[in-house]
Design a protein around this motif. Structure first.
Motif, PDB file in Angstrom:
ATOM      1  N   TRP A   1     -17.254 -51.162  -1.346  1.00  0.00           N
ATOM      2  CA  TRP A   1     -15.819 -50.879  -1.226  1.00  0.00           C
ATOM      3  C   TRP A   1     -15.369 -50.034  -2.718  1.00  0.00           C
ATOM      4  O   TRP A   1     -14.336 -49.044  -2.766  1.00  0.00           O
ATOM      5  CB  TRP A   1     -14.860 -51.991  -1.181  1.00  0.00           C
ATOM      6  N   LEU A   2     -15.966 -50.450  -3.647  1.00  0.00           N
ATOM      7  CA  LEU A   2     -15.666 -49.787  -5.070  1.00  0.00           C
ATOM      8  C   LEU A   2     -15.962 -48.431  -5.321  1.00  0.00           C
ATOM      9  O   LEU A   2     -15.117 -47.471  -5.624  1.00  0.00           O
ATOM     10  CB  LEU A   2     -16.319 -50.753  -6.120  1.00  0.00           C
ATOM     11  N   MET A   3     -17.266 -47.889  -4.702  1.00  0.00           N
ATOM     12  CA  MET A   3     -17.648 -46.612  -4.635  1.00  0.00           C
ATOM     13  C   MET A   3     -16.832 -45.897  -3.814  1.00  0.00           C
ATOM     14  O   MET A   3     -16.201 -44.725  -4.094  1.00  0.00           O
ATOM     15  CB  MET A   3     -19.255 -46.670  -4.214  1.00  0.00           C
TER      16      MET A   3
ATOM     17  N   GLY B   1     -13.582 -46.270  -2.890  1.00  0.00           N
ATOM     18  CA  GLY B   1     -12.307 -46.212  -3.402  1.00  0.00           C
ATOM     19  C   GLY B   1     -12.321 -45.257  -4.555  1.00  0.00           C
ATOM     20  O   GLY B   1     -11.229 -44.367  -4.891  1.00  0.00           O
ATOM     21  N   LEU B   2     -13.476 -45.107  -5.288  1.00  0.00           N
ATOM     22  CA  LEU B   2     -13.548 -44.265  -6.411  1.00  0.00           C
ATOM     23  C   LEU B   2     -13.894 -42.793  -5.932  1.00  0.00           C
ATOM     24  O   LEU B   2     -13.277 -42.115  -6.480  1.00  0.00           O
ATOM     25  CB  LEU B   2     -14.744 -44.807  -7.338  1.00  0.00           C
ATOM     26  N   ILE B   3     -14.650 -42.684  -4.943  1.00  0.00           N
ATOM     27  CA  ILE B   3     -14.829 -41.389  -4.343  1.00  0.00           C
ATOM     28  C   ILE B   3     -13.745 -40.807  -3.316  1.00  0.00           C
ATOM     29  O   ILE B   3     -13.470 -39.849  -3.671  1.00  0.00           O
ATOM     30  CB  ILE B   3     -16.137 -41.267  -3.779  1.00  0.00           C
TER      31      ILE B   3
ATOM     32  N   GLY C   1     -10.947 -42.349  -2.510  1.00  0.00           N
ATOM     33  CA  GLY C   1      -9.379 -42.730  -2.775  1.00  0.00           C
ATOM     34  C   GLY C   1      -9.176 -44.045  -2.305  1.00  0.00           C
ATOM     35  O   GLY C   1     -10.027 -44.611  -1.270  1.00  0.00           O
ATOM     36  N   PRO C   2      -8.071 -44.989  -2.577  1.00  0.00           N
ATOM     37  CA  PRO C   2      -7.943 -46.090  -1.781  1.00  0.00           C
ATOM     38  C   PRO C   2      -7.530 -46.456  -0.433  1.00  0.00           C
ATOM     39  O   PRO C   2      -7.765 -47.348   0.092  1.00  0.00           O
ATOM     40  CB  PRO C   2      -6.925 -46.722  -2.872  1.00  0.00           C
TER      41      PRO C   2
END
Length: 304
Positions: free
Chosen positions: A61-63, A65-67, A69-70
């Motif tokens: 989820w972190l990757m 979201g960073l790539i 967008g949320p």
């Protein structure tokens, strides 16, 4: 529960979950991603401990979201609960019918809840927006043609009302189809990890409870006598129930033809080809009604 042998598979399924989340941000690819997003959640939850499941999920989820967008995480959260439910039922060796029923209901509840939350929190009525879109489309695309054909504004409003009232049925069908597809793929993946997951009964063994015939007849009669344009709760319920039961009986009819094919020794492709018109032509669902109500299969059973 059997001891699982996972090996590198959890990492591969975590990679699949990340890929599907990223695909949500790509036009055209976002639709297949939505259809399959529940699968890695179900497989990971079924084959890992809860702690390990979180350790695999959070970096994904972190990757994502960073790539991308949320925004993609909203869809990730939507499929998380039904995916966990599917994986939990796999661990409990629940029957396939229960897996599909429970997960379908969870997805349906989430879809209905989203309609409510959009209106309460964002002050945005998706139903009103849908009505405006349909009305604008009809006015811009075929206003002159519809006027020449005698199509009135009242008929337009009736059409919009009917489409809006059919949303529950649409949600049910979407939830069911996504669940069936996800179960078909996830079950096979979980089996390879050493977990025994019951299979769905063969099509030839599908049998519906006879009480559904009674419900169908009652709903059908009410639908016949219901006034056009009635927007009462009963009218909306019947409007969704009749086509839903028709589709259920169409599936029963498909099972009936698979039964005949088994008894007569037909090629396996024959009932599959027959299933296409049965599912597309609503009156053919009557075959499923008759198969449920009466013991007509005995006429096709080989005498021993």
């Amino acid at each position: 529960m059997n001891r699982l042998k996972t090996g590198p598979r959890p990492l591969l399924w975590s990679g699949a979950a990340l890929l599907l989340l990223l695909m949500l941000a790509v036009p055209v690819l976002n639709l297949p991603a939505l259809l399959l997003l529940m699968v890695p959640y179900a497989v990971l939850y079924a084959t890992l401990s809860r702690g390990a499941f979180l350790l695999h999920l959070l970096p994904v989820w972190l990757m994502a979201g960073l790539i991308a967008g949320p925004g993609v995480l909203i869809f990730g959260l939507f499929f998380l609960l039904p995916g966990i439910a599917m994986g939990h039922l796999y661990r409990k060796a629940a029957p396939a019918s229960k897996v599909i029923r429970v997960v379908t209901l969870i997805m349906l509840a989430q879809l209905m809840l989203e309609l409510l939350l959009f209106e309460m929190i964002l002050d945005l009525s998706l139903l009103d927006e849908m009505s405006s879109t349909i009305r604008a489309t009809l006015e811009s695309v075929g206003a002159e043609y519809m006027a020449a054909a005698g199509w009135s504004d009242e008929q337009t409003e009736l059409l919009i009302q009917m489409i809006i009232h059919m949303i529950p049925l649409t949600f049910i069908v979407i939830s069911f189809m996504v669940t069936v597809l996800s179960h078909y793929i996830a079950r096979r993946a979980v089996l390879r990890s050493g977990l025994d997951v019951p299979a769905f009964p063969q099509a030839k063994d599908w049998r519906l409870p006879r009480v559904l015939v009674v419900y169908y007849l009652i709903a059908y009669v009410i639908d016949l006598v219901m006034a056009a344009g009635d927007d009462s709760f009963l009218a909306v319920a019947v409007m969704n129930l009749v086509p839903l039961l028709s589709y259920v009986f169409a599936i029963q009819a498909v099972g009936f033809f698979f039964f005949i094919a088994h008894e007569r020794g037909w090629n396996k492709a024959v009932p599959i080809l027959i299933a296409i018109p049965v599912l597309l032509i609503q009156p053919l669902s009557l075959i499923g009604v008759l198969d449920t109500a009466f013991p007509i299969r005995k006429s096709f059973t080989k005498s021993k």
